[in-house]
Design an enzyme around this catalytic site. Sequence first.
Site, PDB file in Angstrom:
ATOM      1  N   TYR A  29      -6.167  11.268   3.512  1.00 38.67           N
ATOM      2  CA  TYR A  29      -4.799  11.420   3.046  1.00 38.67           C
ATOM      3  C   TYR A  29      -4.778  12.068   1.661  1.00 38.67           C
ATOM      4  O   TYR A  29      -5.808  12.488   1.144  1.00 38.67           O
ATOM      5  CB  TYR A  29      -4.079  10.069   3.057  1.00 38.67           C
ATOM      6  CG  TYR A  29      -4.005   9.453   4.439  1.00 38.67           C
ATOM      7  CD1 TYR A  29      -3.631  10.220   5.547  1.00 38.67           C
ATOM      8  CD2 TYR A  29      -4.327   8.123   4.657  1.00 38.67           C
ATOM      9  CE1 TYR A  29      -3.570   9.672   6.814  1.00 38.67           C
ATOM     10  CE2 TYR A  29      -4.277   7.567   5.934  1.00 38.67           C
ATOM     11  CZ  TYR A  29      -3.901   8.346   7.007  1.00 38.67           C
ATOM     12  OH  TYR A  29      -3.854   7.808   8.269  1.00 38.67           O
ATOM     13  N   GLN A  74       0.857  -1.198   0.000  1.00 34.99           N
ATOM     14  CA  GLN A  74       0.000   0.000   0.000  1.00 34.99           C
ATOM     15  C   GLN A  74       0.890   1.244   0.000  1.00 34.99           C
ATOM     16  O   GLN A  74       1.839   1.334   0.784  1.00 34.99           O
ATOM     17  CB  GLN A  74      -0.888  -0.004   1.238  1.00 34.99           C
ATOM     18  CG  GLN A  74      -1.934   1.101   1.257  1.00 34.99           C
ATOM     19  CD  GLN A  74      -2.718   1.091   2.560  1.00 34.99           C
ATOM     20  OE1 GLN A  74      -2.270   1.645   3.558  1.00 34.99           O
ATOM     21  NE2 GLN A  74      -3.888   0.460   2.562  1.00 34.99           N
TER      22      GLN A  74
END
Length: 274
Positions: free
Chosen positions: A145, A73
């Site tokens: 994010y 990720q």
Amino acid sequence: ISDEKGYVTPRGLEFYSILGEGGIGAIITGYQYVMKNGLQLPFQTGNYEDSQLEGLTQLSARTKAHGSIVIGQIVHCGVRANPKLFLDGGDIWGPSAIQDPASGITPVEVSKSQIQELVDAYANAARRLKTAGYDGVQIHGAHGYGINQFLSKAWNQRGDSYGGPLRKRYRFLAETLEAVRGLVGDEFPILIKLNAHDFVEGGLTPEESLQIAKWLDDDGIDAIEVSGGGAASPKHLWPISSRINRLEDEAYFRDYALMVKRSIGAPVITVGGI
């Protein structure tokens, strides 16, 4: 699990080796930051330069030693990055110079040339994962994010081709997906973690997220992991919850995941207290 520069440590290798021993079919790693000004937490794993390939390769090998597959990720935390952890200094980047309600930080609005730096950083991080033996990459587009910030009007109030209507707010993610695909090829799976709902004023709504999921499906995404919320959301709507005491409390994003699954062809994954 990594050192202060984001390099994988023996402790990190041990941690992922233990996970791999557990008979898990697929493991998605914790978020690896793709630029030096993109990290949020101490000892977060970095994926921003080729000299980190050795540790990333060892991590992949240790995780896969017992038959699991591993997906890396990748993230740039944007305004959620922690400047106290920047070893070389630098600015906090965001799509717009808007104070983040969670961190209280007002970022520097990124220029178009800096947007290209971000796109390239994601693509090169994915390339490193492929080189290091990972089985796929997941782009973190949730939880407030960097990518989520571009998608959401709560953080993105740009007046150029990267802001305004949803299609323009999607442009950064579309360019990132295209750049990643260009470096890893058609056979390397690209996944995304996507907020179905930001649960903040001006944030992504389920209707907007569903449209983004459809665009991602059209653009060749291999799977979408449906999540929601973030640190700016009310605490009871955060992505994680400790109040899972009954079976019916589990999988609290399942309805959003079903909404997405009914509308796209790509596989859909969900999380939330499972």
